[in-house]
Design a protein around this motif. Structure first.
Motif, PDB file in Angstrom:
ATOM      1  N   HIS A 350      13.396 -51.551 -23.383  1.00 35.38           N
ATOM      2  CA  HIS A 350      13.107 -50.464 -22.461  1.00 35.38           C
ATOM      3  C   HIS A 350      11.613 -50.437 -22.177  1.00 35.38           C
ATOM      4  N   HIS A 351      11.240 -49.799 -21.096  1.00 38.35           N
ATOM      5  CA  HIS A 351       9.853 -49.640 -20.711  1.00 38.35           C
ATOM      6  C   HIS A 351       9.371 -48.247 -21.109  1.00 38.35           C
ATOM      7  N   ARG A 352       8.188 -48.167 -21.693  1.00 37.78           N
ATOM      8  CA  ARG A 352       7.547 -46.900 -22.006  1.00 37.78           C
ATOM      9  C   ARG A 352       8.509 -45.929 -22.684  1.00 37.78           C
ATOM     10  N   THR A 353       8.751 -46.197 -23.947  1.00 37.01           N
ATOM     11  CA  THR A 353       9.657 -45.376 -24.757  1.00 37.01           C
ATOM     12  C   THR A 353       8.862 -44.364 -25.573  1.00 37.01           C
ATOM     13  N   LEU A 354       9.319 -43.125 -25.538  1.00 35.32           N
ATOM     14  CA  LEU A 354       8.745 -42.069 -26.367  1.00 35.32           C
ATOM     15  C   LEU A 354       9.780 -41.700 -27.411  1.00 35.32           C
ATOM     16  N   ALA A 355       9.405 -41.782 -28.692  1.00 35.30           N
ATOM     17  CA  ALA A 355      10.340 -41.504 -29.781  1.00 35.30           C
ATOM     18  C   ALA A 355       9.643 -40.635 -30.821  1.00 35.30           C
TER      19      ALA A 355
END
Length: 440
Positions: A350-355
């Protein structure tokens, strides 16, 4: 939620609705325009006798400029041979008033041929007698059955690629899926054609139908990294909007504008229709150009796919941490991945993942908490629930600052402004009880 600004709304509508608008305009220009009033364009006909040929050529040139091309043959046998060899779509014998034609070329031609030659036969003292030298199968009354069978092989590969773009499969699995869909379509369509008696029995139809599916499927797949988000429009133009009117299936190619005639043996659908029609009804006459064309399209598709995968692999070798800038439309060269059935399948890239995690005071996981991501205009970009451990992940965020809000029952919500770079970044929340101020 705040209302979208006019500029943002226009941009969103434009990015979302370009394809439906393109689809509408494409069908009007490529279907209504060429089909609403079909007329002959360079219709090849022959007639017995040089003098008669010259007379008819002048007559038709005056009545239908550019509509009919007349050539002379020495006798009735040669006239018949011109039809069966596919050198002409009509052959007239002035001595008997007979008009030879082939319904396999399309029943729609019959109306025009009768209108054209009935006055010619009457002037020679004959009633026009039509002789069909290549009748279609009994179940194909309108002469369009082969075309509709080929449509069922032409469109699914394109749709399959669109579906596979976001599938959690390796590249090899996706390509094998294209092969499987093509084989299934070829066998099922041939069986349906035989059951309905729409086509004569000839198993080579399955082989050429399969080549059609692979020509469309592999070429579409190979074009994806090159045209990116425009692949639906590009593939639709090539394999539907231009292919269907130029194929000579619904309307014989001689009755559509020369612009579409030009694409007849350049695009896979027309090549398949032409080659299969020649095999089924004309003992193979004129089939080789279409067969060679289908093979070339398959080679082009395989070459495009191999080249774009090789290029993507080289790019990753240069910068292993980089994420492809082409977005979710670019294929990943993951054909070397080996999936052990005893392990969980790999997660998609995925692109630009915030977790991160959402927890309550006392380090208690906030199960089922809601994490919402909005842009600077207040437009919701994502909304997810946390798992049993309070964890969350949001993928494919834009390359700009976003607002992230975490909320759970019995706790005060917490909001943060976060910039999400390429790759994966973390952001945790600690929610205070409702009676207390929210803490981070």
């Amino acid at each position: 939620m705040p209302e979208q600004q006019p500029t943002s709304l226009v941009r969103t509508l434009a990015s979302s609705l370009w394809f439906p608008i393109f689809f509408i305009l494409g069908f009007v220009l490529c279907y209504l325009l060429p089909f609403h009033a079909p007329s002959p364009h360079h219709l090849p006909v022959v007639t017995v006798g040089e003098q008669v040929a010259q007379q008819l050529d002048a007559k038709f040139a005056a009545a239908l400029p550019g509509g009919v091309d007349v050539a002379a043959v020495p006798d009735a046998a040669a006239a018949r041979e011109a039809i069966t060899d596919r050198d002409a779509v009509a052959a007239y014998d002035p001595a008997s008033g007979q008009l030879f034609y082939a319904k396999a070329n399309g029943a729609a031609l019959m109306q025009f041929l009768q209108q054209m030659f009935a006055p010619v036969a009457a002037a020679g003292g004959h009633a026009l007698a039509v002789v069909d030298l290549a009748p279609t199968a009994p179940g194909d009354v309108m002469g369009t059955g082969l075309f509709y069978l080929l449509l069922a092989m032409n469109i699914p590969p394109y749709v399959t690629v669109m579906v596979l773009l976001r599938a959690e499969l390796t590249t090899r699995q996706k390509l094998m899926s294209l092969v499987g869909v093509g084989a299934f379509a070829a066998v099922v369509c041939y069986a349906a054609g035989r059951i309905l008696d729409v086509i004569p029995a000839h198993p080579v139809v399955m082989l050429l139908g399969f080549l059609l599916t692979q020509a469309v499927g592999w070429t579409t797949f190979g074009l994806v990294p090159l045209v990116k988000q425009f692949i639906p429009g590009v593939a639709m133009t090539l394999f539907v909007l231009l292919s269907m009117p130029s194929s000579g299936g619904a309307i014989p190619k001689e009755l559509v504008h020369p612009f579409f005639q030009f694409f007849h043996l350049l695009l896979p659908l027309g090549e398949a229709a032409d080659s299969i029609r020649g095999i089924l009804y004309f003992d193979g006459a004129g089939s080789w150009p279409g067969i060679i064309g289908l093979v070339i399209w398959c080679v082009v598709g395989v070459t495009l796919t191999a080249a774009t995968q090789w290029y993507a692999k080289r790019q990753r070798e240069k910068d292993p941490e980089a994420v492809a800038e082409a977005g979710s439309y670019e294929h990943t060269d993951d054909s070397g991945t080996v999936l052990d059935p005893t392990f969980e399948p790999p997660q998609p890239a995925h692109h630009r993942t915030l977790a991160g995690s959402v927890r309550l005071r006392g380090d208690v996981p906030a199960r089922g908490a809601v994490v919402t991501v909005t842009d600077s205009a207040g437009n919701q970009l994502a909304r997810v629930d946390t798992d049993a451990d309070g964890g969350y992940e949001v993928h494919d965020l834009p390359d700009r600052v976003v607002t992230v809000v975490a909320a759970a029952r019995g706790a005060a919500p917490s909001a943060s402004r976060v910039s999400v770079p390429n790759g994966r970044s973390g952001h945790d929340f600690v929610l205070a009880p409702t009676a207390e101020p929210a803490a981070r």
